[in-house]
Write a protein that holds these residues in place. Structure first.
Motif, short mmCIF file in Angstrom:
data_model
loop_
_atom_site.label_atom_id
_atom_site.label_comp_id
_atom_site.label_asym_id
_atom_site.label_seq_id
_atom_site.Cartn_x
_atom_site.Cartn_y
_atom_site.Cartn_z
N LEU A 175 0.86 -1.18 0.00
CA LEU A 175 0.00 0.00 0.00
C LEU A 175 0.89 1.23 0.00
CD1 LEU A 175 -3.06 0.59 2.38
CD2 LEU A 175 -1.37 2.37 1.97
N ARG A 176 0.65 2.10 -0.97
CA ARG A 176 1.30 3.42 -0.98
C ARG A 176 0.23 4.46 -0.74
NH1 ARG A 176 1.85 7.90 -4.11
NH2 ARG A 176 3.86 9.00 -4.04
N HIS A 177 0.42 5.26 0.33
CA HIS A 177 -0.59 6.26 0.67
C HIS A 177 0.02 7.65 0.61
CE1 HIS A 177 -4.25 7.88 2.39
NE2 HIS A 177 -3.52 8.57 3.24
N PRO A 178 -0.46 8.51 -0.30
CA PRO A 178 0.08 9.87 -0.39
C PRO A 178 -0.38 10.71 0.80
CG PRO A 178 -1.75 9.60 -1.91
CD PRO A 178 -1.48 8.25 -1.32
N LEU A 179 0.55 11.46 1.35
CA LEU A 179 0.23 12.37 2.45
C LEU A 179 0.47 13.82 2.05
CD1 LEU A 179 1.57 10.79 5.78
CD2 LEU A 179 -0.77 11.47 5.28
N GLY A 180 1.66 14.09 1.55
CA GLY A 180 2.03 15.47 1.27
C GLY A 180 2.66 16.08 2.51
N LEU A 181 3.59 16.98 2.29
CA LEU A 181 4.36 17.54 3.40
C LEU A 181 3.51 18.38 4.34
CD1 LEU A 181 7.62 18.54 1.50
CD2 LEU A 181 7.16 16.45 2.80
N ALA A 182 2.33 18.81 3.89
CA ALA A 182 1.48 19.66 4.73
C ALA A 182 0.60 18.87 5.69
CB ALA A 182 0.59 20.55 3.85
N ARG A 183 0.64 17.53 5.59
CA ARG A 183 -0.21 16.71 6.45
C ARG A 183 0.61 15.79 7.32
NH1 ARG A 183 -4.79 15.48 2.15
NH2 ARG A 183 -6.01 17.38 2.40
N GLN A 184 0.02 15.43 8.46
CA GLN A 184 0.59 14.44 9.36
C GLN A 184 -0.46 13.36 9.58
OE1 GLN A 184 2.91 16.49 12.72
NE2 GLN A 184 1.39 18.01 12.16
N ALA A 185 -0.04 12.22 10.10
CA ALA A 185 -0.98 11.13 10.34
C ALA A 185 -0.58 10.36 11.58
CB ALA A 185 -1.04 10.20 9.13
N TYR A 186 -1.58 9.72 12.18
CA TYR A 186 -1.32 8.77 13.26
C TYR A 186 -1.92 7.44 12.84
CZ TYR A 186 -0.39 6.84 17.82
OH TYR A 186 0.12 6.07 18.83
N LEU A 187 -1.10 6.40 12.83
CA LEU A 187 -1.49 5.07 12.36
C LEU A 187 -1.45 4.08 13.52
CD1 LEU A 187 -1.94 3.11 9.84
CD2 LEU A 187 0.52 2.71 10.00
N VAL A 188 -2.48 3.24 13.61
CA VAL A 188 -2.53 2.17 14.61
C VAL A 188 -2.75 0.83 13.90
CG1 VAL A 188 -3.83 1.20 16.55
CG2 VAL A 188 -3.34 3.64 16.48
N VAL A 189 -1.99 -0.17 14.32
CA VAL A 189 -2.17 -1.53 13.81
C VAL A 189 -3.19 -2.23 14.70
CG1 VAL A 189 -1.03 -3.70 13.25
CG2 VAL A 189 0.20 -1.55 12.96
N ALA A 190 -4.43 -2.33 14.21
CA ALA A 190 -5.48 -2.98 14.99
C ALA A 190 -5.26 -4.49 15.07
CB ALA A 190 -6.85 -2.68 14.37
N SER A 191 -4.71 -5.07 14.01
CA SER A 191 -4.36 -6.49 14.02
C SER A 191 -3.30 -6.72 12.96
CB SER A 191 -5.59 -7.38 13.76
OG SER A 191 -6.09 -7.17 12.46
N GLY A 192 -2.51 -7.75 13.17
CA GLY A 192 -1.50 -8.12 12.19
C GLY A 192 -0.14 -7.54 12.46
N ARG A 193 0.65 -7.43 11.38
CA ARG A 193 2.04 -6.97 11.47
C ARG A 193 2.41 -6.37 10.13
NH1 ARG A 193 7.11 -9.95 10.95
NH2 ARG A 193 8.73 -9.08 12.30
N ILE A 194 3.06 -5.19 10.15
CA ILE A 194 3.37 -4.50 8.91
C ILE A 194 4.80 -3.97 8.93
CG2 ILE A 194 0.97 -3.80 8.54
CD1 ILE A 194 1.85 -0.94 9.40
N ASP A 195 5.28 -3.66 7.73
CA ASP A 195 6.50 -2.89 7.54
C ASP A 195 6.06 -1.55 6.96
OD1 ASP A 195 8.66 -1.62 6.05
OD2 ASP A 195 9.79 -3.48 6.24
N ILE A 196 6.30 -0.46 7.66
CA ILE A 196 5.96 0.87 7.18
C ILE A 196 7.24 1.69 7.07
CG2 ILE A 196 5.26 1.50 9.53
CD1 ILE A 196 3.51 3.73 8.26
N ASP A 197 7.61 1.99 5.85
CA ASP A 197 8.81 2.77 5.57
C ASP A 197 10.03 2.19 6.27
OD1 ASP A 197 7.21 4.47 4.04
OD2 ASP A 197 6.82 5.80 5.75
N GLY A 198 10.11 0.85 6.29
CA GLY A 198 11.26 0.17 6.88
C GLY A 198 11.17 -0.10 8.37
N GLU A 199 10.08 0.34 9.01
CA GLU A 199 9.87 0.12 10.46
C GLU A 199 8.82 -0.96 10.65
OE1 GLU A 199 10.38 1.26 14.67
OE2 GLU A 199 11.52 1.70 12.84
N ILE A 200 9.11 -1.94 11.52
CA ILE A 200 8.16 -3.02 11.79
C ILE A 200 7.21 -2.59 12.91
CG2 ILE A 200 7.88 -5.44 12.44
CD1 ILE A 200 9.31 -4.98 9.76
#
Length: 231
Positions: A175-200
């Motif tokens: 999954l590639r999700h565009p944000l743009g430099l003007a936005r921030q986000a908070y992400l929570v893993v409700a279930s499972g396991r992911i690699d996001i930008d190289g971080e597990i």
């Protein structure tokens, strides 16, 4: 940049009927690194015992998004709204000028729910309550569930400069999700396991994402993700 808030680092509260984990600091004694992100200032991971809940109480000038993960949530409020939300449904309650409500576990299993609070764009809006199902089909993109940002007219409206999104990913999905430099986000893993930008990240973890044009996620297991973007 990604600021990883591991599940074990979250503040907690344990009562006979409630187990809560706090992604954002709720009192001065909480984790000082877990400060608000723009209008997003509460994200509680609550587990409510069968038959228990929050009695009638009041709110004003806050947008509350309840993401029901498992079980049955009974909602009643001073507008006369009443309903049952099952796992896989989301509700928005705009407190506006003032509203009273009660929430209880109306099911036969512990209720798991995310309670997300947003500061409103204007504090004097009319109170409102609305619900919708959460799309459960796996894919490779986020679905906007609730939003106060332009272009999200099909989402539940919120009176805040933010949007709430979810994604269901099969193991191996990208999954590639565009944000743009003007936005921030908070992400929570409700279930499972992911690699996001190289971080597990694993189940229960949260992360602040900022300063990137886009974020890149690979599902290492079947995963359910919930995210709030703020302008």
């Amino acid at each position: 940049m990604l600021l990883h808030r591991r599940y074990k680092s979250l503040d907690r509260n344990t009562l006979p009927w409630l187990r809560a984990s706090y992604h954002f600091r709720v009192d001065p004694q909480g984790n000082p690194e877990h400060s608000a992100l723009g209008p997003l200032y509460v994200w509680n991971d609550d587990e409510v015992a069968v038959g228990a809940g929050f009695p009638m109480h009041g709110h004003r000038a806050v947008e509350i998004v309840s993401y029901v993960r498992h079980g049955v949530l009974q909602h009643r409020d001073s507008l006369g709204s009443e309903g049952l939300l099952h796992g896989g449904e989301v509700q928005v309650m705009s407190a506006g000028t003032g509203i009273r409500h009660a929430e209880a576990n109306h099911g036969k299993v512990p209720l798991r729910v995310y309670q997300i609070w947003l500061k409103p764009r204007t504090p004097d809006a009319e109170p409102r309550w609305e619900t919708r199902p959460i799309p459960r089909e796996p894919g490779n993109s986020f679905t906007v569930l609730a939003s106060g940002l332009p272009g999200d007219e099909t989402a539940l409206p919120v009176n805040a400069d933010a949007r709430v999104l979810s994604a269901m990913l099969k193991a191996g999905a990208y999954l590639r999700h565009p944000l743009g430099l003007a936005r921030q986000a908070y992400l929570v893993v409700a279930s499972g396991r992911i690699d996001i930008d190289g971080e597990i990240m694993t189940m229960g973890d949260g992360a602040v994402v900022l300063g990137v044009e886009a974020t890149h996620i690979i599902a290492l297991q079947d995963s359910e993700l919930v995210m709030v973007e703020v302008a």
